[in-house]
Design a protein around this motif. Structure first.
Motif, PDB file in Angstrom:
ATOM      1  N   UNK A  33       0.845  -1.201   0.000  1.00 46.91           N
ATOM      2  CA  UNK A  33       0.000   0.000   0.000  1.00 46.91           C
ATOM      3  C   UNK A  33       0.877   1.246   0.000  1.00 46.91           C
ATOM      4  N   UNK A  34       0.502   2.219  -0.816  1.00 43.77           N
ATOM      5  CA  UNK A  34       1.263   3.464  -0.894  1.00 43.77           C
ATOM      6  C   UNK A  34       0.784   4.494   0.125  1.00 43.77           C
ATOM      7  N   UNK A  35      -0.337   4.231   0.774  1.00 44.93           N
ATOM      8  CA  UNK A  35      -0.914   5.196   1.709  1.00 44.93           C
ATOM      9  C   UNK A  35       0.008   5.464   2.903  1.00 44.93           C
ATOM     10  N   UNK A  36       0.489   4.425   3.632  1.00 48.28           N
ATOM     11  CA  UNK A  36       1.405   4.700   4.750  1.00 48.28           C
ATOM     12  C   UNK A  36       2.685   5.384   4.293  1.00 48.28           C
ATOM     13  N   UNK A  37       3.172   5.011   3.114  1.00 48.61           N
ATOM     14  CA  UNK A  37       4.402   5.592   2.569  1.00 48.61           C
ATOM     15  C   UNK A  37       4.235   7.090   2.342  1.00 48.61           C
ATOM     16  N   UNK A  38       3.168   7.463   1.655  1.00 56.23           N
ATOM     17  CA  UNK A  38       2.912   8.880   1.383  1.00 56.23           C
ATOM     18  C   UNK A  38       2.685   9.672   2.656  1.00 56.23           C
ATOM     19  N   UNK A  39       1.960   9.090   3.590  1.00 53.26           N
ATOM     20  CA  UNK A  39       1.666   9.779   4.848  1.00 53.26           C
ATOM     21  C   UNK A  39       2.935  10.011   5.669  1.00 53.26           C
ATOM     22  N   UNK A  40       3.719   8.966   5.869  1.00 56.29           N
ATOM     23  CA  UNK A  40       4.913   9.067   6.708  1.00 56.29           C
ATOM     24  C   UNK A  40       5.947  10.026   6.142  1.00 56.29           C
ATOM     25  N   UNK A  41       6.221   9.929   4.850  1.00 61.25           N
ATOM     26  CA  UNK A  41       7.229  10.804   4.251  1.00 61.25           C
ATOM     27  C   UNK A  41       6.793  12.264   4.287  1.00 61.25           C
ATOM     28  N   UNK A  42       5.531  12.510   4.065  1.00 63.61           N
ATOM     29  CA  UNK A  42       5.025  13.883   4.107  1.00 63.61           C
ATOM     30  C   UNK A  42       5.153  14.471   5.506  1.00 63.61           C
ATOM     31  N   UNK A  43       4.700  13.724   6.516  1.00 63.05           N
ATOM     32  CA  UNK A  43       4.738  14.211   7.894  1.00 63.05           C
ATOM     33  C   UNK A  43       6.174  14.400   8.368  1.00 63.05           C
ATOM     34  N   UNK A  44       7.051  13.449   8.040  1.00 60.85           N
ATOM     35  CA  UNK A  44       8.458  13.557   8.456  1.00 60.85           C
ATOM     36  C   UNK A  44       9.107  14.794   7.849  1.00 60.85           C
ATOM     37  N   UNK A  45       8.859  15.040   6.562  1.00 63.68           N
ATOM     38  CA  UNK A  45       9.438  16.202   5.888  1.00 63.68           C
ATOM     39  C   UNK A  45       8.934  17.493   6.526  1.00 63.68           C
ATOM     40  N   UNK A  46       7.644  17.567   6.791  1.00 64.48           N
ATOM     41  CA  UNK A  46       7.037  18.774   7.355  1.00 64.48           C
ATOM     42  C   UNK A  46       7.553  19.040   8.769  1.00 64.48           C
ATOM     43  N   UNK A  47       7.596  18.007   9.613  1.00 64.58           N
ATOM     44  CA  UNK A  47       8.057  18.185  10.988  1.00 64.58           C
ATOM     45  C   UNK A  47       9.544  18.491  11.045  1.00 64.58           C
ATOM     46  N   UNK A  48      10.304  17.912  10.118  1.00 70.35           N
ATOM     47  CA  UNK A  48      11.738  18.177  10.077  1.00 70.35           C
ATOM     48  C   UNK A  48      11.993  19.639   9.733  1.00 70.35           C
TER      49      UNK A  48
END
Length: 204
Positions: A33-48
């Protein structure tokens, strides 16, 4: 405000290559599933990007620039939508090119990821503005520990979440999508206004 958004990209320009490389590895591995991948990378980039602003009194420098505090906060919320859209677009195009999926853009999944990120950011940003990002990370670590304990000892949370996501993605009623979108947008705007209020009262 555009310069503030570009700043978040430039400070992570080296890490972005790492993000892209690991995304390609995951896609080559054929993630189910691409959903967890898209969610995690987006949130990590934003919080970083958010965490960089807390280093070495960066907020003092930001507030010395010709930007209002409202613009500084708004750039984070607008940038989050832009970054998430780019990551989702990149992941689905990459999956199409690498794995040859039949549909290039699965709009329901893409909207679902963007919606999940918006909901997550709606809670994370006010907490980060009120306290510090590392407190948020501690809270996320605790929640992850509780989550891992729950799925191993109590109930199959993964299966429940997967089933909920499946039901949402297979919905055919336009009214349900409209209600979900409106609720998410209201939550995001409310969080946006709350963060502005918190940030305007901070003393650096």
């Amino acid at each position: 405000m555009i310069n503030l958004i570009l700043k978040d990209v430039l400070i992570q320009k080296k890490i972005i290559l790492f993000y892209i490389a690991t995304i390609i590895i995951y896609l080559l591995a054929g993630v189910p599933s691409l959903i967890p991948l898209g969610f995690l990378y987006s949130v990590i980039f934003i919080l970083n990007a958010f965490a960089y602003d807390e280093k070495d009194n960066a907020n003092i420098l930001l507030n010395s620039l010709p930007y209002t505090r409202k613009e500084i906060v708004s750039s984070k919320y607008i940038g989050s939508l832009i970054f998430t859209t780019i990551f989702v677009f990149m992941i689905y195009v990459g999956d199409f090119l690498i794995n040859g999926k039949g549909d290039l853009f699965i709009w329901k999944e893409m909207l679902f990821i963007i919606g999940l990120v918006m909901v997550a950011i709606s809670f994370m940003f006010p907490i980060s503005y009120k306290f510090k990002t590392h407190y948020l990370l501690i809270a996320l670590g605790v929640l992850l520990g509780i989550y891992m304990l729950t799925i191993s000892l109590l109930v199959p949370v993964n299966d429940i979440l997967r089933e909920l996501a499946r039901k949402f993605l297979t919905l055919q009623e336009a009214q349900m999508y409209f209600l979900a979108i409106v609720t998410t947008v209201i939550l995001y705007i409310g969080s946006w206004l709350l963060s502005i209020r918190i940030y305007e009262k901070k003393v650096f």
